[in-house]
Design an enzyme around this catalytic site. Sequence first.
Site, PDB file in Angstrom:
ATOM      1  N   GLU A 192     -11.020 -35.669 -27.390  1.00  0.00           N
ATOM      2  CA  GLU A 192     -10.771 -34.095 -27.564  1.00  0.00           C
ATOM      3  C   GLU A 192     -10.087 -33.076 -27.098  1.00  0.00           C
ATOM      4  O   GLU A 192      -9.871 -33.095 -26.079  1.00  0.00           O
ATOM      5  CB  GLU A 192     -12.003 -34.265 -25.828  1.00  0.00           C
ATOM      6  N   GLU A 385     -18.465 -40.358 -27.922  1.00  0.00           N
ATOM      7  CA  GLU A 385     -19.328 -40.386 -26.948  1.00  0.00           C
ATOM      8  C   GLU A 385     -20.342 -39.875 -26.468  1.00  0.00           C
ATOM      9  O   GLU A 385     -21.100 -39.032 -26.896  1.00  0.00           O
ATOM     10  CB  GLU A 385     -18.096 -39.464 -25.742  1.00  0.00           C
TER      11      GLU A 385
HETATM   12  C1  BG6 Z   1     -15.944 -36.278 -21.669  1.00  0.00           C
HETATM   13  C2  BG6 Z   1     -14.034 -37.261 -21.239  1.00  0.00           C
HETATM   14  O1  BG6 Z   1     -14.855 -35.102 -21.492  1.00  0.00           O
HETATM   15  O2  BG6 Z   1     -16.433 -36.842 -20.994  1.00  0.00           O
HETATM   16  C3  BG6 Z   1     -14.138 -38.488 -21.095  1.00  0.00           C
HETATM   17  O3  BG6 Z   1     -13.616 -37.623 -22.488  1.00  0.00           O
HETATM   18  C4  BG6 Z   1     -15.347 -38.278 -19.491  1.00  0.00           C
HETATM   19  O4  BG6 Z   1     -13.074 -38.399 -20.267  1.00  0.00           O
HETATM   20  C5  BG6 Z   1     -16.918 -37.841 -20.076  1.00  0.00           C
HETATM   21  O5  BG6 Z   1     -15.088 -39.037 -18.471  1.00  0.00           O
HETATM   22  C6  BG6 Z   1     -17.779 -37.293 -19.442  1.00  0.00           C
HETATM   23  O6  BG6 Z   1     -17.630 -36.639 -18.114  1.00  0.00           O
HETATM   24  P1  BG6 Z   1     -17.597 -36.503 -16.535  1.00  0.00           P
HETATM   25  O7  BG6 Z   1     -16.629 -35.734 -15.800  1.00  0.00           O
HETATM   26  O8  BG6 Z   1     -18.853 -37.195 -16.190  1.00  0.00           O
HETATM   27  O9  BG6 Z   1     -16.618 -38.099 -16.430  1.00  0.00           O
END
Ligand code: BG6
Length: 482
Positions: A192, A385
């Site tokens: 990201e 993701e």
């Molecule tokens: C993404 C990141 O932005 O979101 C991850 O690459 C992160 O590292 C994921 O865990 C979800 O966000 P969060 O704050 O719910 O863990």
Amino acid sequence: MNNKFPKSFLWGGAISSGQADGGFFEGGKGTDTQSLRYFNPEWSREERNENRDINMTSSRFEAALKTNDTLHYPFKRGIDFYNKYKEDLSLLDELGLQIFRTSIDWSRIFPNGDDESPNEEGIQFYIDLFTECQNRGMKVFATILHYGIPVNLVTKYGGWKNRKTIYFFEKYARTLFERLGDLVDYWLPFNEINCNRFNPYNGCALIKDQEENYNQSIFQAGHHQFVANALAVKAANEILDNPAIGGMIARFTTYPATCKPEDVMQTVLDENYKNYFYTDVMVRGKYPSYTKRMFEELDVSLEIEPGDLELIRDYTVNFISFSYYMSMLTSVDPEYEVTSGNLLSGIKNPHLETSDWGWQIDPIGLRISLNDMYDRYQLPIFIAENGLGAYDKVENNEIHDDYRIDYLSQHIDQMREAIEDGVELLGYTMWGIIDIVSCGTIEMSKRYGVIYVEADDAGNGTLKRIKKDSFYWYQKKIKENS
Ligand code: BG6
């Protein structure tokens, strides 16, 4: 419509070293910037959210450097993946996973970032980890940098603000290609990359109270990351045979709050400035024309050295990748109700439900983004993701997470639609396939996994792994489509 996915489609799961590994005092690891983020398990939900926005201050940073405390620094603990990876990979193998995404911890390879030679114990850990994946028939999707950099690079050089970090990163990336190149299938230099603007401590190691012109530092650090990204692509092509090396953003799918032309125009600007700017540079190899106005309005004037723009032009990525969790609305009218989201908050959409953390659930937004991104770049896409952070309840050693199954199933349906629309989609690494420490709010209670990890926000618990209902559901989904 044919409901099956193409045979070549890769079903996967993702974690990051900072959120999962732990092993902070083991294997010659150095201190990294993520491990210094403070959390208090006594905090209320509101305090956790506020903390996410504060992120890092000078006094917190200084205090963190002086302590060995792990209670208030959950990234030092993670879920002990460092010691339990064999057990975890065995579960992921049982799940049928075809590709595993994780990140390499820079401070395990070069503990200080500027070391002459790498830490062999750190290299060996990744050789063992990736070999274990290979032995189980899983491909490896490796992120070179998922936020945390060796803290010495910040205290000694100012981190990404300093051009020197570009070359420390290049050396780190070259070392990985040379030593781990035959074990990795897909490379991602930066997780990201647009996070450098929306969470500047995570994204580019900036502490706000130390910056006179925050925007200037953010975009200067960002420029250094673009050059570092290009140098990583260059190194990969020199060292490896036909490498798959991608560029990733956090995708903020944005709709106008109304059909007023002003709101539609605002959407165009938000899409350009928050999303496409980053992929435009990494894929098209140049700063897009709209950046002139963006930089003027933000009072940013980049220092670009001779050769930088040529590197960015000549070494572009060959696939694109993004994280997708939610969508948001935008408007020129400041009066709207705002709700939380990944890295950014946005205007609430009355047509969407939200997660326990206020993130708006929008499976069709994923199809929209896949179409937009593919149409714009005509490069294969990897969804790096996607997933649902939720509270889970253990009942008689079982977790009935229907809400997660619903979320995943709807998003997967939209991926299938996007493929039918003509998008070249390489694969899907569901986020937080096994519960890990949440990145934004640093808590264990925000869980994404299809595998539960018995640990609470204060680090108590056996760390036992339990398969959730979603585990069996995802296992079936993979089997039906492979
Ligand atoms: C993404 C990141 O932005 O979101 C991850 O690459 C992160 O590292 C994921 O865990 C979800 O966000 P969060 O704050 O719910 O863990």
